[in-house]
Design an enzyme around this catalytic site. Structure first.
Site, PDB file in Angstrom:
ATOM      1  N   GLY A 141       1.139  -1.433  -0.372  1.00  0.00           N
ATOM      2  CA  GLY A 141       0.068   0.091  -0.314  1.00  0.00           C
ATOM      3  C   GLY A 141       0.815   1.431  -0.347  1.00  0.00           C
ATOM      4  O   GLY A 141       2.074   1.765   0.993  1.00  0.00           O
ATOM      5  N   ASN A 153      -0.519  -9.467  12.031  1.00  0.00           N
ATOM      6  CA  ASN A 153       0.053  -8.447  11.410  1.00  0.00           C
ATOM      7  C   ASN A 153      -0.638  -6.868  11.979  1.00  0.00           C
ATOM      8  O   ASN A 153      -1.663  -6.794  12.356  1.00  0.00           O
ATOM      9  CB  ASN A 153       0.939  -8.003  10.577  1.00  0.00           C
ATOM     10  CG  ASN A 153       0.094  -7.487   9.301  1.00  0.00           C
ATOM     11  OD1 ASN A 153      -0.129  -6.159   9.419  1.00  0.00           O
ATOM     12  ND2 ASN A 153      -1.333  -8.070   8.649  1.00  0.00           N
ATOM     13  N   ILE A 171       1.253  -3.411  10.570  1.00  0.00           N
ATOM     14  CA  ILE A 171       1.591  -2.760  10.321  1.00  0.00           C
ATOM     15  C   ILE A 171       2.226  -1.269  10.301  1.00  0.00           C
ATOM     16  O   ILE A 171       2.960  -0.677  10.574  1.00  0.00           O
ATOM     17  CB  ILE A 171       3.077  -3.151   8.631  1.00  0.00           C
ATOM     18  CG1 ILE A 171       2.886  -4.930   7.910  1.00  0.00           C
ATOM     19  CG2 ILE A 171       4.005  -2.739   8.030  1.00  0.00           C
ATOM     20  CD1 ILE A 171       4.357  -5.253   9.639  1.00  0.00           C
ATOM     21  N   LEU A 220       0.634   0.284   7.703  1.00  0.00           N
ATOM     22  CA  LEU A 220       0.662   1.218   6.281  1.00  0.00           C
ATOM     23  C   LEU A 220       2.016   1.861   5.890  1.00  0.00           C
ATOM     24  O   LEU A 220       1.955   2.764   5.616  1.00  0.00           O
ATOM     25  CB  LEU A 220      -0.550   1.842   5.614  1.00  0.00           C
ATOM     26  CG  LEU A 220      -1.811   0.519   5.770  1.00  0.00           C
ATOM     27  CD1 LEU A 220      -3.204   1.309   5.410  1.00  0.00           C
ATOM     28  CD2 LEU A 220      -1.574  -0.224   4.455  1.00  0.00           C
ATOM     29  N   ASN A 228      -7.104   0.094  -0.750  1.00  0.00           N
ATOM     30  CA  ASN A 228      -7.051  -1.102   0.422  1.00  0.00           C
ATOM     31  C   ASN A 228      -8.767  -0.034   1.347  1.00  0.00           C
ATOM     32  O   ASN A 228      -7.751   1.504   1.504  1.00  0.00           O
ATOM     33  CB  ASN A 228      -5.719  -0.476   0.647  1.00  0.00           C
ATOM     34  CG  ASN A 228      -5.935  -1.540   2.590  1.00  0.00           C
ATOM     35  OD1 ASN A 228      -7.105  -1.883   3.038  1.00  0.00           O
ATOM     36  ND2 ASN A 228      -4.958  -1.388   2.912  1.00  0.00           N
ATOM     37  N   CYS A 265      -7.676  -1.327   5.662  1.00  0.00           N
ATOM     38  CA  CYS A 265      -7.246  -2.051   5.934  1.00  0.00           C
ATOM     39  C   CYS A 265      -7.137  -1.914   7.782  1.00  0.00           C
ATOM     40  O   CYS A 265      -7.674  -0.653   8.221  1.00  0.00           O
ATOM     41  CB  CYS A 265      -6.340  -0.961   6.708  1.00  0.00           C
ATOM     42  SG  CYS A 265      -3.978  -1.512   7.835  1.00  0.00           S
ATOM     43  N   GLY A 291      -3.220 -15.934   7.042  1.00  0.00           N
ATOM     44  CA  GLY A 291      -2.236 -17.522   7.197  1.00  0.00           C
ATOM     45  C   GLY A 291      -3.983 -18.279   6.170  1.00  0.00           C
ATOM     46  O   GLY A 291      -5.326 -18.209   6.760  1.00  0.00           O
ATOM     47  N   GLY A 324      -4.814 -16.949   2.989  1.00  0.00           N
ATOM     48  CA  GLY A 324      -3.958 -18.603   3.182  1.00  0.00           C
ATOM     49  C   GLY A 324      -4.585 -19.108   2.352  1.00  0.00           C
ATOM     50  O   GLY A 324      -3.750 -20.435   2.428  1.00  0.00           O
TER      51      GLY A 324
HETATM   52  C1  LIG Z   1       2.161  -8.690   7.165  1.00  0.00           C
HETATM   53  C2  LIG Z   1       1.419  -8.007   6.606  1.00  0.00           C
HETATM   54  C3  LIG Z   1       0.945  -6.397   5.245  1.00  0.00           C
HETATM   55  C4  LIG Z   1      -0.245  -6.593   4.564  1.00  0.00           C
HETATM   56  N1  LIG Z   1      -0.418  -5.149   4.011  1.00  0.00           N
HETATM   57  C5  LIG Z   1      -1.346  -4.925   3.369  1.00  0.00           C
HETATM   58  C6  LIG Z   1      -1.200  -3.803   2.512  1.00  0.00           C
HETATM   59  O1  LIG Z   1      -0.589  -2.359   2.774  1.00  0.00           O
HETATM   60  N2  LIG Z   1      -2.761  -2.934   2.430  1.00  0.00           N
HETATM   61  C7  LIG Z   1      -3.387  -4.991   1.579  1.00  0.00           C
HETATM   62  O2  LIG Z   1      -4.615  -4.016   0.566  1.00  0.00           O
HETATM   63  N3  LIG Z   1      -3.603  -5.551   2.056  1.00  0.00           N
HETATM   64  C8  LIG Z   1      -2.261  -5.793   3.430  1.00  0.00           C
HETATM   65  N4  LIG Z   1      -2.184  -6.963   4.169  1.00  0.00           N
HETATM   66  C9  LIG Z   1      -3.519  -8.408   3.397  1.00  0.00           C
HETATM   67  C10 LIG Z   1      -2.717  -9.191   2.613  1.00  0.00           C
HETATM   68  O3  LIG Z   1      -2.647  -8.738   0.918  1.00  0.00           O
HETATM   69  C11 LIG Z   1      -4.026 -10.022   2.132  1.00  0.00           C
HETATM   70  O4  LIG Z   1      -5.486  -9.728   1.370  1.00  0.00           O
HETATM   71  C12 LIG Z   1      -4.273 -10.772   3.921  1.00  0.00           C
HETATM   72  O5  LIG Z   1      -3.105 -11.472   4.280  1.00  0.00           O
HETATM   73  C13 LIG Z   1      -5.412 -12.285   3.386  1.00  0.00           C
HETATM   74  O6  LIG Z   1      -4.267 -13.172   3.071  1.00  0.00           O
HETATM   75  P1  LIG Z   1      -3.187 -14.226   3.305  1.00  0.00           P
HETATM   76  O7  LIG Z   1      -4.113 -15.052   4.311  1.00  0.00           O
HETATM   77  O8  LIG Z   1      -2.538 -15.047   2.418  1.00  0.00           O
HETATM   78  O9  LIG Z   1      -2.113 -13.335   4.053  1.00  0.00           O
HETATM   79  C14 LIG Z   1      -0.919  -8.261   4.817  1.00  0.00           C
HETATM   80  C15 LIG Z   1      -1.278  -8.871   5.298  1.00  0.00           C
HETATM   81  C16 LIG Z   1       0.135  -9.297   5.371  1.00  0.00           C
HETATM   82  C17 LIG Z   1      -0.126 -10.549   6.493  1.00  0.00           C
END
Ligand SMILES: Cc1cc2nc3c(=O)[nH]c(=O)nc-3n(C[C@H](O)[C@H](O)[C@H](O)COP(=O)(O)O)c2cc1C
Ligand SMILES: Cc1cc2nc3c(=O)[nH]c(=O)nc-3n(C[C@H](O)[C@H](O)[C@H](O)COP(=O)(O)OP(=O)(O)OC[C@H]3O[C@@H](n4cnc5c(N)ncnc54)[C@H](O)[C@@H]3O)c2cc1C
Ligand code: FES
Lengths: 302, 264
Positions: A46, A69, A71, A73, A127, A130, A217, A244
């Site tokens: 992002g 997490n 973070i 952004l 996004n 968040c 996850g 996940g």
């Molecule tokens: C460390 C981390 C940082 C993320 N940063 C963003 C982000 O900047 N913008 C956004 O739209 N989603 C962000 N996400 C969400 C992921 O893109 C995703 O939608 C979410 O983690 C679910 O998918 P997953 O289970 O495969 O991780 C972040 C996820 C993680 C784990």
């Protein structure tokens, strides 16, 4: 020859595998592990109109079958992004989707306008979901009128196709999907992380400085599959599914639920080769089942 | 090139209660340097993230690495039962590591550098490879290692490369107190400090070093280990090239930082 190409809002992707925003930087870090040319698209972290410092640490913690997490952004701002990250991505034959964050409608619009000038950008992913930023952002994603309005505003200020990224932290995901569609979104993506909390019982403290964090996850996958199914039945625009995903089989499951493309998120941290293995896994599945065109399986469960 | 790769356990033994010494044959050894670390994966699919563990030593033939770790939870508990011949999955090599040439030339006048190596508790293991590399580069190494009590580990191995001192919290061995108490008691002088240990110790060292250079190795909760997730940041004094918001990534821009550059 198996066809793995999919099309979203007139943009074709060589295969449906992307990675989840924020889990892959701008591709630089993981280009040491995987050939970015093998991906359908790179979805960047992002980016806002100005640099954001993010939250205090600890920002991440492990939970059963996933992680949290917060973070917040952190990002270097749109100018650095355009000068440094876009030229890097220029070298690869893949689509570039830029994830945009903001605190107000005008923040989003400013970034969207700026990115309209960039040839290397194929699509924007907005996004509005968040869970880790105090001001604004999540409200855009949890109130359907707000969501429809911000979608309209962004669409009015950019020529790039717009993907609205939805949060799962709502009562009715179908309603939110429809709000994005009626605001003019070209596609939707989901799910973003699910708000969670972990307490370190030895220290009697929150595991994250932010107290709450977004869960991602394999542990959230069934929720994500359900929401992708519900959202894709609520709208006509394409859906990008995530939550996940670790393997080709997981990707196929999301596509059968109704996703046109998929993203690998935190599983990149567990297996830095997850994205390309996912792409090969999909081809494998199609070969095994004698399916010639991946588009045949999208939403096939009904 | 970083990779996720399988290694083979060559040996494992317990050095002190709860402190394990694990030798692993791995291709990562070819590139591993002092101050760097690897991510060690569990076999438990509920505990997905790699555990960051520092390189304690790289074998002379560059075929294996040695990890010395404390059992602290689920993952390290599992690692402690690894036996000779077992497979173990690693992500590496991670982190910047120590810049040996820079430390050796820190005075810039061609005379021998005197480096003071300070290790506290589980911050001691990475200091061993560093002591070896610095000694090989002609640096005069003085090591001061701090433990809770007389159940020490690795201490005798530092004597191969350095003049070695010890501090214990309970006073059962060496100076009673922490590593800085020992440095003061022994009146040790130095051109540069290299340190790894708990945050309060690193803060004290930062202020103790004053104008002299100090390189400290930091820890933070990590997810990716490769600089992508922005989970493991530390505030920096100057705007860094990556974040532009004075937040360096410990896993890639560190874990070794010049103390004066970080806000700890
Ligand atoms: C460390 C981390 C940082 C993320 N940063 C963003 C982000 O900047 N913008 C956004 O739209 N989603 C962000 N996400 C969400 C992921 O893109 C995703 O939608 C979410 O983690 C679910 O998918 P997953 O289970 O495969 O991780 C972040 C996820 C993680 C784990
Ligand atoms: C750069 C770096 C180098 C390290 N080197 C060593 C070493 O050489 N020897 C050693 O004994 N320990 C070292 N540690 C600490 C070690 O990573 C943790 O003790 C270990 O991750 C604990 O895992 P666990 O599954 O046993 O504990 P759990 O508490 O079950 O772990 C849960 C989660 O928290 C994380 N975690 C827990 N404690 C820490 C910690 N202190 N730092 C970072 N993450 C943590 C784990 O990685 C895991 O993701 C290092 C940490 C870092 C950041
Ligand atoms: S652990 Fe992901 S950036 Fe350091």
């Amino acid at each position: 020859m198996i066809k793995t190409e999919v099309t979203i809002a007139g943009v074709t992707f060589k295969n449906p595998v992307m990675e989840g925003s924020g889990t892959f930087g701008s591709g630089m870090e993981y280009s040491e592990f995987v050939d970015l040319n093998r991906l359908g698209a790179v979805v960047t972290k992002g980016v806002a109109n100005v640099p954001w410092p993010g939250n205090p640490t600890p920002r991440v913690c492990e939970v059963y079958g996933g992680m949290l997490n917060a973070i917040g952004l952190q990002n270097p701002g749109i100018e650095v992004f355009c000068e440094r990250d876009l030229p890097f991505l220029e070298q690869f034959d893949t689509r570039v989707i830029v994830n945009v964050c903001g605190r107000s409608v005008s923040d989003y619009v400013e970034v969207a306008e700026r990115l309209s000038e960039e040839k290397r950008v194929d699509m924007l992913e907005i996004n509005v979901s968040c869970p880790n930023v105090k001001e604004g952002a999540i409200a855009f994603g949890t109130d359907k009128a707000c969501l429809e309005n911000i979608t309209k505003e962004i669409k009015a200020h950019t020529r790039k196709p717009v993907i609205m990224k939805l949060t799962p932290n709502v009562t009715d995901i179908a309603e939110m999907a429809r709000a994005a569609e009626s605001g003019g979104a070209d596609a939707i993506s989901l799910i973003n992380t699910i708000t969670g909390m972990k307490i370190d019982i030895e220290r009697r403290r929150f595991a994250l400085a932010n107290k709450t964090g977004g869960m991602s996850g394999p542990a959230i996958k069934p929720i994500a599959v359900r929401m992708v199914y519900q959202a894709s039945h609520a709208v006509k625009i394409p859906v990008i599914g995530m939550g996940g995903i670790a393997t080709g089989e997981d990707a196929i499951e999301f596509m059968m639920a109704g996703a046109t493309a998929v993203s690998v998120g935190m599983m990149n941290f567990v297996n830095p080769y997850a994205t390309v293995e996912c792409a090969y896994g999909i081809e494998d599945y199609l070969t095994r089942h004698g399916i010639e065109d991946i588009n045949e399986i999208i939403g096939c469960v009904g | 090139m970083k990779s996720k790769t399988k290694g083979k356990v060559l040996s494992q033994k317990e050095l002190a209660p709860g402190i394990f010494d694990l030798k692993i044959e791995t291709v990562l050894a070819q590139q591993a340097r002092s101050g760097q670390f690897v991510g060690v994966y569990t076999r438990d699919a509920s505990a997905l993230l790699p555990r960051p563990i520092s390189i304690c030593e790289v074998s002379a033939d560059k075929k294996s690495i040695r990890l010395v770790y404390r059992v602290a939870g689920k993952g390290t508990g599992e690692f402690s039962s690894l036996k000779e011949g077992d497979d173990v999955t690693l992500l590496g090599v991670l982190g910047n590591g120590y810049d040996i040439r820079k430390i050796a030339d820190i005075k810039g006048d061609g005379t021998q550098t005197k480096a003071l190596l300070l290790g506290g508790g589980i911050g001691i293991p990475p200091m061993l490879e560093l002591a070896g590399e610095l000694a090989a580069a002609g640096v005069k190494v003085v090591s001061v290692m701090g433990y809770r009590d007389d159940k020490t580990f690795l201490l005798d191995e530092f004597t191969k490369y350095s003049e070695t001192y010890v501090a214990t919290e309970d006073g059962s061995l060496g100076t009673k107190g922490n590593v800085l108490d020992a440095v003061r008691e022994e009146n040790l002088d130095f051109d540069v400090i290299c340190a790894c240990g708990p945050m309060p110790m690193l803060r004290a060292i930062k202020s103790f070093a004053g104008e002299k250079p100090a390189f400290i190795s930091l820890e933070e909760r990590m997810a990716c280990g490769v600089g992508a997730c922005l989970g493991c940041v530390v505030g920096t004094v100057r705007e860094d090239h990556h974040s532009h918001v004075n937040n360096a990534r410990i896993c890639t821009d560190g874990p070794v930082f010049e103390a004066s550059e970080v806000d700890i």
